[in-house]
Design a protein around this motif. Structure first.
Motif, PDB file in Angstrom:
ATOM      1  N   UNK A 182     -18.546 -67.462-111.718  1.00  0.00           N
ATOM      2  CA  UNK A 182     -18.163 -68.741-112.304  1.00  0.00           C
ATOM      3  C   UNK A 182     -18.955 -69.876-111.659  1.00  0.00           C
ATOM      4  N   UNK A 183     -19.427 -70.801-112.499  1.00  0.00           N
ATOM      5  CA  UNK A 183     -20.300 -71.866-111.995  1.00  0.00           C
ATOM      6  C   UNK A 183     -19.739 -73.259-112.288  1.00  0.00           C
ATOM      7  N   UNK A 184     -18.436 -73.355-112.540  1.00  0.00           N
ATOM      8  CA  UNK A 184     -17.834 -74.656-112.827  1.00  0.00           C
ATOM      9  C   UNK A 184     -17.109 -75.224-111.626  1.00  0.00           C
ATOM     10  N   UNK A 185     -16.545 -76.422-111.766  1.00  0.00           N
ATOM     11  CA  UNK A 185     -15.829 -77.054-110.665  1.00  0.00           C
ATOM     12  C   UNK A 185     -14.385 -76.561-110.546  1.00  0.00           C
ATOM     13  N   UNK A 186     -13.906 -76.462-109.314  1.00  0.00           N
ATOM     14  CA  UNK A 186     -12.534 -76.065-109.028  1.00  0.00           C
ATOM     15  C   UNK A 186     -11.984 -76.967-107.929  1.00  0.00           C
ATOM     16  N   UNK A 187     -10.786 -77.479-108.130  1.00  0.00           N
ATOM     17  CA  UNK A 187     -10.064 -78.215-107.092  1.00  0.00           C
ATOM     18  C   UNK A 187      -8.701 -77.568-106.903  1.00  0.00           C
ATOM     19  N   UNK A 188      -8.409 -77.190-105.655  1.00  0.00           N
ATOM     20  CA  UNK A 188      -7.091 -76.657-105.318  1.00  0.00           C
ATOM     21  C   UNK A 188      -6.446 -77.599-104.309  1.00  0.00           C
ATOM     22  N   UNK A 189      -5.266 -78.106-104.641  1.00  0.00           N
ATOM     23  CA  UNK A 189      -4.518 -78.928-103.699  1.00  0.00           C
ATOM     24  C   UNK A 189      -3.208 -78.226-103.365  1.00  0.00           C
ATOM     25  N   UNK A 190      -2.778 -78.377-102.130  1.00  0.00           N
ATOM     26  CA  UNK A 190      -1.509 -77.776-101.723  1.00  0.00           C
ATOM     27  C   UNK A 190      -1.001 -78.464-100.464  1.00  0.00           C
ATOM     28  N   UNK A 191       0.275 -78.302-100.188  1.00  0.00           N
ATOM     29  CA  UNK A 191       0.852 -78.844 -98.974  1.00  0.00           C
ATOM     30  C   UNK A 191       0.586 -77.947 -97.783  1.00  0.00           C
ATOM     31  N   UNK A 192       0.491 -78.552 -96.621  1.00  0.00           N
ATOM     32  CA  UNK A 192       0.305 -77.736 -95.426  1.00  0.00           C
ATOM     33  C   UNK A 192       1.620 -77.152 -94.922  1.00  0.00           C
ATOM     34  N   UNK A 193       2.722 -77.449 -95.633  1.00  0.00           N
ATOM     35  CA  UNK A 193       4.017 -76.863 -95.314  1.00  0.00           C
ATOM     36  C   UNK A 193       4.599 -76.171 -96.548  1.00  0.00           C
ATOM     37  N   UNK A 194       3.738 -75.482 -97.285  1.00  0.00           N
ATOM     38  CA  UNK A 194       4.134 -74.807 -98.520  1.00  0.00           C
ATOM     39  C   UNK A 194       4.682 -73.416 -98.189  1.00  0.00           C
ATOM     40  N   UNK A 195       5.989 -73.178 -98.329  1.00  0.00           N
ATOM     41  CA  UNK A 195       6.558 -71.878 -97.970  1.00  0.00           C
ATOM     42  C   UNK A 195       6.184 -70.761 -98.945  1.00  0.00           C
ATOM     43  N   UNK A 196       5.789 -71.124-100.153  1.00  0.00           N
ATOM     44  CA  UNK A 196       5.422 -70.110-101.145  1.00  0.00           C
ATOM     45  C   UNK A 196       4.021 -69.567-100.853  1.00  0.00           C
ATOM     46  N   UNK A 197       3.097 -70.444-100.514  1.00  0.00           N
ATOM     47  CA  UNK A 197       1.722 -70.029-100.227  1.00  0.00           C
ATOM     48  C   UNK A 197       1.628 -69.359 -98.863  1.00  0.00           C
ATOM     49  N   UNK A 198       2.328 -69.885 -97.877  1.00  0.00           N
ATOM     50  CA  UNK A 198       2.266 -69.331 -96.523  1.00  0.00           C
ATOM     51  C   UNK A 198       1.528 -70.261 -95.583  1.00  0.00           C
ATOM     52  N   UNK A 219     -18.997 -76.228-107.702  1.00  0.00           N
ATOM     53  CA  UNK A 219     -18.377 -77.276-106.903  1.00  0.00           C
ATOM     54  C   UNK A 219     -16.890 -76.934-106.720  1.00  0.00           C
ATOM     55  N   UNK A 220     -16.537 -76.365-105.576  1.00  0.00           N
ATOM     56  CA  UNK A 220     -15.164 -75.948-105.338  1.00  0.00           C
ATOM     57  C   UNK A 220     -14.645 -76.604-104.059  1.00  0.00           C
ATOM     58  N   UNK A 221     -13.392 -77.011-104.117  1.00  0.00           N
ATOM     59  CA  UNK A 221     -12.808 -77.754-103.005  1.00  0.00           C
ATOM     60  C   UNK A 221     -11.342 -77.381-102.823  1.00  0.00           C
ATOM     61  N   UNK A 222     -10.936 -77.290-101.565  1.00  0.00           N
ATOM     62  CA  UNK A 222      -9.546 -77.047-101.205  1.00  0.00           C
ATOM     63  C   UNK A 222      -9.042 -78.236-100.395  1.00  0.00           C
ATOM     64  N   UNK A 223      -7.929 -78.820-100.830  1.00  0.00           N
ATOM     65  CA  UNK A 223      -7.393 -80.013-100.177  1.00  0.00           C
ATOM     66  C   UNK A 223      -5.966 -79.753 -99.725  1.00  0.00           C
ATOM     67  N   UNK A 224      -5.706 -79.942 -98.420  1.00  0.00           N
ATOM     68  CA  UNK A 224      -4.363 -79.809 -97.873  1.00  0.00           C
ATOM     69  C   UNK A 224      -3.720 -81.188 -97.752  1.00  0.00           C
ATOM     70  N   UNK A 238      -3.304 -87.293-103.142  1.00  0.00           N
ATOM     71  CA  UNK A 238      -3.469 -86.131-104.021  1.00  0.00           C
ATOM     72  C   UNK A 238      -3.850 -86.559-105.436  1.00  0.00           C
ATOM     73  N   UNK A 239      -3.178 -87.592-105.962  1.00  0.00           N
ATOM     74  CA  UNK A 239      -3.504 -88.040-107.310  1.00  0.00           C
ATOM     75  C   UNK A 239      -4.913 -88.638-107.371  1.00  0.00           C
ATOM     76  N   UNK A 240      -5.339 -89.278-106.297  1.00  0.00           N
ATOM     77  CA  UNK A 240      -6.700 -89.832-106.279  1.00  0.00           C
ATOM     78  C   UNK A 240      -7.737 -88.715-106.377  1.00  0.00           C
ATOM     79  N   UNK A 241      -7.500 -87.625-105.676  1.00  0.00           N
ATOM     80  CA  UNK A 241      -8.431 -86.492-105.733  1.00  0.00           C
ATOM     81  C   UNK A 241      -8.459 -85.872-107.127  1.00  0.00           C
ATOM     82  N   UNK A 242      -7.304 -85.845-107.798  1.00  0.00           N
ATOM     83  CA  UNK A 242      -7.222 -85.282-109.146  1.00  0.00           C
ATOM     84  C   UNK A 242      -7.970 -86.155-110.144  1.00  0.00           C
ATOM     85  N   UNK A 243      -7.752 -87.460-110.079  1.00  0.00           N
ATOM     86  CA  UNK A 243      -8.448 -88.364-111.002  1.00  0.00           C
ATOM     87  C   UNK A 243      -9.945 -88.409-110.714  1.00  0.00           C
TER      88      UNK A 243
END
Length: 273
Positions: A182-198, A219-224, A238-243
């Motif tokens: 895959x060659x498209x952009x990806x943004x993943x945001x999550x909390x650093x205290x997310x009990x579901x993700x770990x 262009x892939x990015x992970x934001x905590x 978080x909303x700023x990163x999404x927009x």
């Protein structure tokens, strides 16, 4: 004698054909772009136990320029719930009520079925509604984020526009690798205290699995997000990163320039005087 018919090219319809419910087994709600120009399509996928309606409302509130909205409902109704709730793939053991583990084969099997259902819908959007695959983007939360990432990384349609996943990661196994990365952009945001993700290290490991399925130019990015648990975005950061993602990767037509050009369509027909 030849007859010449002149028509201004400015008389254009920037609306795409409306998706038909009969073309998909998935329930969805579609809204054309608020500015009348359907250049892009944003597909919104809700999380576990939800319905499409909150995400249809969110899509309209985003007011993205030149972007139509398609909120899709998960295919499986969760039984024994007090209110209408849906899931994208099995999440509970129906006999015991216990949550299924991430490596439970029932989850993977259900995800594959959902991938096929979404592929049918995407083909309708591309072939009948005239949306280029590269201009179809996804926004998903939790299970919806998992499904969105699975679709662009593992699905048959390989050049989809991009994904924002909120607290959702794909199922990664070694035999899932595709010949075309895959060659498209990806943004993943999550909390650093997310009990579901770990833990953060667990999330970073899953993110590395995504990197392996992307081209080096993707262009892939992970934001905590500090202090956040497992829920939709609430902070300005978080909303700023999404927009910013939407602004950076969603193409827009320059209609002002197009309408400035004195271009006309000329058709000729032959006839006798």
């Amino acid at each position: 004698m030849q007859h010449i018919h002149v028509k201004s090219s400015k008389s254009k319809n920037y609306r795409k054909p409306i998706p038909k419910a009969s073309k998909s087994r998935l329930v969805f709600k579609y809204s054309s772009s608020p500015d009348g120009v359907d250049t892009n399509l944003l597909v919104l996928l809700h999380g576990l136990g939800d319905t499409l309606q909150p995400f249809a409302t969110l899509g309209q509130k985003l007011q993205l320029p030149q972007t139509a909205i398609l909120a899709v409902q998960a295919p499986e109704l969760i039984p024994y719930m007090d209110c209408e709730s849906y899931q994208w793939y099995p999440s509970f053991d129906m006999l015991t009520g216990e949550v299924l583990s991430p490596d439970d084969p029932r989850q993977k099997s259900g995800l594959l079925k959902t991938r096929q259902l979404l592929t049918v819908l995407l083909k309708h959007l591309i072939e009948d509604c005239q949306y280029p695959a590269s201009q179809i983007f996804f926004f998903g939360f939790s299970q919806g984020g998992t499904v969105a990432l699975d679709q662009v990384l593992e699905g048959d349609i390989r050049n989809l526009g991009g994904v924002i996943s909120i607290s959702g990661y794909p199922f990664i196994t070694t035999n899932d690798l595709k010949n075309t990365l895959y060659d498209g952009p990806i943004l993943i945001t999550q909390g650093d205290k997310d009990p579901v993700i770990g833990t953060r290290s667990q999330a970073e490991k899953m993110f590395n699995g995504i990197k392996q399925r992307c081209a080096s130019t993707a262009q892939i990015k992970q934001l905590f997000i500090s202090g956040k648990g497992h829920h939709m975005p609430t902070t300005e950061q978080e909303w700023r990163s999404i927009h910013s993602f939407f602004a950076s990767y969603m193409p827009r037509r320059n209609l002002e320039l197009e309408n400035m050009a004195d271009v006309y369509e000329i058709n000729t027909t032959s006839g006798s005087a």
